[in-house]
Design a protein around this motif. Structure first.
Motif, PDB file in Angstrom:
ATOM      1  N   TYR A 293       7.274  10.460  20.041  1.00  0.00           N
ATOM      2  CA  TYR A 293       6.588   9.482  20.872  1.00  0.00           C
ATOM      3  C   TYR A 293       7.299   9.254  22.181  1.00  0.00           C
ATOM      4  CZ  TYR A 293       2.809   8.188  17.912  1.00  0.00           C
ATOM      5  OH  TYR A 293       1.654   8.214  17.242  1.00  0.00           O
TER       6      TYR A 293
ATOM      7  N   LEU B  75       6.080   6.304  34.145  1.00  0.00           N
ATOM      8  CA  LEU B  75       6.033   7.359  35.167  1.00  0.00           C
ATOM      9  C   LEU B  75       5.089   6.960  36.295  1.00  0.00           C
ATOM     10  CD1 LEU B  75       5.890  10.666  33.073  1.00  0.00           C
ATOM     11  CD2 LEU B  75       7.777   9.820  34.452  1.00  0.00           C
ATOM     12  N   VAL B  76       3.892   6.517  35.931  1.00  0.00           N
ATOM     13  CA  VAL B  76       2.899   6.153  36.942  1.00  0.00           C
ATOM     14  C   VAL B  76       3.420   4.998  37.808  1.00  0.00           C
ATOM     15  CG1 VAL B  76       0.599   5.220  37.332  1.00  0.00           C
ATOM     16  CG2 VAL B  76       0.947   6.970  35.594  1.00  0.00           C
TER      17      VAL B  76
ATOM     18  N   PHE C  82       9.506   4.743  23.518  1.00  0.00           N
ATOM     19  CA  PHE C  82       9.067   5.856  24.366  1.00  0.00           C
ATOM     20  C   PHE C  82       7.547   5.962  24.466  1.00  0.00           C
ATOM     21  CE2 PHE C  82      13.389   7.323  23.319  1.00  0.00           C
ATOM     22  CZ  PHE C  82      13.847   7.416  24.610  1.00  0.00           C
ATOM     23  N   TYR C  83       6.868   5.169  23.655  1.00  0.00           N
ATOM     24  CA  TYR C  83       5.415   5.130  23.697  1.00  0.00           C
ATOM     25  C   TYR C  83       4.906   4.854  25.120  1.00  0.00           C
ATOM     26  CZ  TYR C  83       0.720   3.857  22.221  1.00  0.00           C
ATOM     27  OH  TYR C  83      -0.619   3.818  22.048  1.00  0.00           O
ATOM     28  N   TYR C  84       5.662   4.086  25.870  1.00  0.00           N
ATOM     29  CA  TYR C  84       5.196   3.653  27.187  1.00  0.00           C
ATOM     30  C   TYR C  84       5.619   4.559  28.336  1.00  0.00           C
ATOM     31  CZ  TYR C  84       3.912  -0.521  24.690  1.00  0.00           C
ATOM     32  OH  TYR C  84       3.344  -1.382  23.815  1.00  0.00           O
ATOM     33  N   VAL C  85       6.217   5.703  28.019  1.00  0.00           N
ATOM     34  CA  VAL C  85       6.701   6.595  29.074  1.00  0.00           C
ATOM     35  C   VAL C  85       5.634   6.948  30.125  1.00  0.00           C
ATOM     36  CG1 VAL C  85       7.477   8.971  29.502  1.00  0.00           C
ATOM     37  CG2 VAL C  85       8.713   7.530  27.909  1.00  0.00           C
ATOM     38  N   PRO C  86       4.385   7.277  29.719  1.00  0.00           N
ATOM     39  CA  PRO C  86       3.410   7.608  30.769  1.00  0.00           C
ATOM     40  C   PRO C  86       3.196   6.479  31.775  1.00  0.00           C
ATOM     41  CG  PRO C  86       2.400   7.752  28.581  1.00  0.00           C
ATOM     42  CD  PRO C  86       3.845   7.501  28.377  1.00  0.00           C
ATOM     43  N   TRP C  87       3.158   5.245  31.276  1.00  0.00           N
ATOM     44  CA  TRP C  87       2.974   4.106  32.186  1.00  0.00           C
ATOM     45  C   TRP C  87       4.175   3.947  33.103  1.00  0.00           C
ATOM     46  CZ3 TRP C  87      -1.801   3.010  32.193  1.00  0.00           C
ATOM     47  CH2 TRP C  87      -2.548   3.126  31.013  1.00  0.00           C
TER      48      TRP C  87
ATOM     49  N   ALA D 164       2.523  12.380  33.442  1.00  0.00           N
ATOM     50  CA  ALA D 164       2.161  11.108  32.813  1.00  0.00           C
ATOM     51  C   ALA D 164       0.802  11.213  32.139  1.00  0.00           C
ATOM     52  CB  ALA D 164       2.155   9.991  33.862  1.00  0.00           C
TER      53      ALA D 164
ATOM     54  N   PRO E 234      12.900   4.653  18.418  1.00  0.00           N
ATOM     55  CA  PRO E 234      12.334   5.543  19.432  1.00  0.00           C
ATOM     56  C   PRO E 234      10.935   5.105  19.865  1.00  0.00           C
ATOM     57  CG  PRO E 234      12.374   6.623  17.295  1.00  0.00           C
ATOM     58  CD  PRO E 234      12.962   5.264  17.098  1.00  0.00           C
ATOM     59  N   GLY E 235      10.386   4.093  19.210  1.00  0.00           N
ATOM     60  CA  GLY E 235       9.040   3.621  19.541  1.00  0.00           C
ATOM     61  C   GLY E 235       8.864   3.196  20.984  1.00  0.00           C
TER      62      GLY E 235
ATOM     63  N   GLN F  74      -0.996  11.442  23.590  1.00  0.00           N
ATOM     64  CA  GLN F  74      -0.765  10.272  22.748  1.00  0.00           C
ATOM     65  C   GLN F  74      -2.064   9.640  22.274  1.00  0.00           C
ATOM     66  OE1 GLN F  74       1.050   6.927  24.869  1.00  0.00           O
ATOM     67  NE2 GLN F  74       2.941   7.689  24.021  1.00  0.00           N
ATOM     68  N   ARG F  75      -3.017   9.498  23.205  1.00  0.00           N
ATOM     69  CA  ARG F  75      -4.228   8.755  22.889  1.00  0.00           C
ATOM     70  C   ARG F  75      -5.221   9.547  22.058  1.00  0.00           C
ATOM     71  NH1 ARG F  75      -4.015   3.523  25.289  1.00  0.00           N
ATOM     72  NH2 ARG F  75      -1.838   3.444  24.713  1.00  0.00           N
TER      73      ARG F  75
ATOM     74  N   PHE G  64       1.023  13.340  28.972  1.00  0.00           N
ATOM     75  CA  PHE G  64       1.694  12.550  27.941  1.00  0.00           C
ATOM     76  C   PHE G  64       0.707  11.539  27.343  1.00  0.00           C
ATOM     77  CE2 PHE G  64       6.310  11.446  27.047  1.00  0.00           C
ATOM     78  CZ  PHE G  64       6.022  10.701  25.910  1.00  0.00           C
ATOM     79  N   PHE G  65      -0.025  10.881  28.248  1.00  0.00           N
ATOM     80  CA  PHE G  65      -0.972   9.839  27.840  1.00  0.00           C
ATOM     81  C   PHE G  65      -2.099  10.410  26.981  1.00  0.00           C
ATOM     82  CE2 PHE G  65      -4.915   7.524  28.771  1.00  0.00           C
ATOM     83  CZ  PHE G  65      -4.556   6.273  28.293  1.00  0.00           C
TER      84      PHE G  65
ATOM     85  N   SER H 112       8.453  10.229  14.660  1.00  0.00           N
ATOM     86  CA  SER H 112       8.491   9.114  15.595  1.00  0.00           C
ATOM     87  C   SER H 112       9.263   9.501  16.858  1.00  0.00           C
ATOM     88  CB  SER H 112       9.089   7.879  14.936  1.00  0.00           C
ATOM     89  OG  SER H 112      10.263   8.224  14.261  1.00  0.00           O
TER      90      SER H 112
ATOM     91  N   ASN I 186      -2.655   0.270  17.576  1.00  0.00           N
ATOM     92  CA  ASN I 186      -2.600   1.707  17.302  1.00  0.00           C
ATOM     93  C   ASN I 186      -1.218   2.131  16.811  1.00  0.00           C
ATOM     94  OD1 ASN I 186      -5.247   2.416  17.963  1.00  0.00           O
ATOM     95  ND2 ASN I 186      -4.744   2.465  20.148  1.00  0.00           N
ATOM     96  N   ALA I 187      -1.199   3.115  15.939  1.00  0.00           N
ATOM     97  CA  ALA I 187       0.064   3.604  15.392  1.00  0.00           C
ATOM     98  C   ALA I 187       1.018   3.997  16.508  1.00  0.00           C
ATOM     99  CB  ALA I 187      -0.190   4.790  14.483  1.00  0.00           C
ATOM    100  N   GLY I 188       2.235   3.535  16.417  1.00  0.00           N
ATOM    101  CA  GLY I 188       3.240   3.888  17.412  1.00  0.00           C
ATOM    102  C   GLY I 188       3.460   2.835  18.473  1.00  0.00           C
ATOM    103  N   GLU I 189       2.464   1.977  18.698  1.00  0.00           N
ATOM    104  CA  GLU I 189       2.632   0.936  19.695  1.00  0.00           C
ATOM    105  C   GLU I 189       3.652  -0.087  19.185  1.00  0.00           C
ATOM    106  OE1 GLU I 189      -1.319   0.213  22.256  1.00  0.00           O
ATOM    107  OE2 GLU I 189      -1.524  -0.280  20.164  1.00  0.00           O
TER     108      GLU I 189
END
Lengths: 129, 174
Positions: free
Chosen positions: A129, B146-147, B139-144, A21, B136-137, A28-29, A24-25, A126, A97-100
């Protein structure tokens, strides 16, 4: 397998997942971080509009699926109203942010912040992401 | 004589499965009252997974799967809508499959099994969400996800370990 070993496996598993995680984070950031220029609104997978994040605007989104009210303010977007039962999109944080994205599942509505990278080659990039 | 004992066992199981389902529904409702999710789509406390794990360990895979499916359908009709059933079902079945495999291999305790369940519940939901909204956007939240899955899974697995001895007591009683 004894309990001690199993418990150790538990910790290893949890640790690995948390590390995944974190990776990945960070990826991304910091590697892909990019302030968005505009938001694209899609419903049922079709593009129903694109708005700049630079100018403040209130956008009502009415469809047969339901009603949502999107507000663009100070370079970020958020959903202020929705007539769905759970209102998860309204509870979501503002996005910039882009992608959110803001997601309203019952209405199949998605508001995504566009970035340069994405608008140039949307399909390939995309997906990462 | 033997068949009478078996029948009694069967009856007892039926009663306890009913109780499990009732408690699972209650927990589904309690979950809607607790704000947990930090504004991120797909994150859930997953309290009912506690019962699924207890059921898996004490009654078996078939019973746990039945409990899971019935719980999702009933909770969906009571507190949600058709879409929430779809998402819960995806998450529930995905997490159940992974937990069952993890339970069978025997490498983990309840905590590890539950962590896998939590993580895969969230991932299953987000995959279905990506298909439904064609973006597919999400998937942006996948890390959250997982946690959150690791944290809630760990706590629920811990709770399941504490409750396990009482389950055995119930089995011996009657």
């Amino acid at each position: 397998m004894n309990l001690k070993k199993k418990t150790k496996n538990d910790f290893v598993l949890a640790g690995l997942l948390l590390m995944a995680a974190l990776a990945f984070f960070l990826f991304q950031r910091f590697i892909f971080k990019e302030k968005g220029e505009s938001v694209t609104i899609t419903q049922d997978g079709t593009n129903i509009g694109q708005y700049s994040l630079q100018e403040n605007k209130t956008i009502p989104l009415e469809s047969q699926n339901g009603y949502n009210l999107l507000v663009i303010e100070d370079g970020s977007a958020r959903m202020v109203e929705a007539d769905c039962p759970d209102k998860l999109c309204v509870k979501q944080r503002r996005i910039s942010n882009a992608g959110e994205s803001l997601i309203c599942l019952p209405h199949k509505l998605i508001v995504t912040v566009d970035g340069n990278r994405q608008s140039k080659e949307p399909e390939v990039d995309s997906v990462t992401y | 004589m033997q068949s009478e004992v078996n029948q009694r066992k069967k009856r007892k199981k039926t009663i306890y499965m009913g109780l499990f389902l009732a408690v699972a529904l209650l927990l589904s409702y309690i979950e809607t009252l607790i704000p947990f999710g930090f504004g991120i789509p797909g994150i859930k406390l997953g309290l009912t997974n506690l019962l699924v794990i207890l059921c898996l360990y004490h009654y078996g895979a078939k019973e746990a799967l039945g409990l899971n499916v019935m719980r999702i359908v009933l909770a969906g009709f009571l507190f949600g809508n058709l879409y929430s059933i779809l998402y819960s079902m995806a998450g529930g079945l995905c997490s159940f499959l992974v937990m069952w495999i993890a339970y069978k291999t025997g490498f983990l305790t309840e905590k590890g099994v539950s962590v896998l369940g939590g993580v895969f519940h969230n991932l299953g939901q987000i995959v279905v969400a990506a298909f439904v909204v064609q973006t597919p956007g999400v998937f942006y939240y996948v890390p959250w996800l997982l946690v959150a899955g690791v944290l809630t899974g760990w706590l629920l697995g811990f709770a399941a370990e504490i409750l396990s001895p009482y389950m055995k007591k119930i089995d011996r009683a009657l």
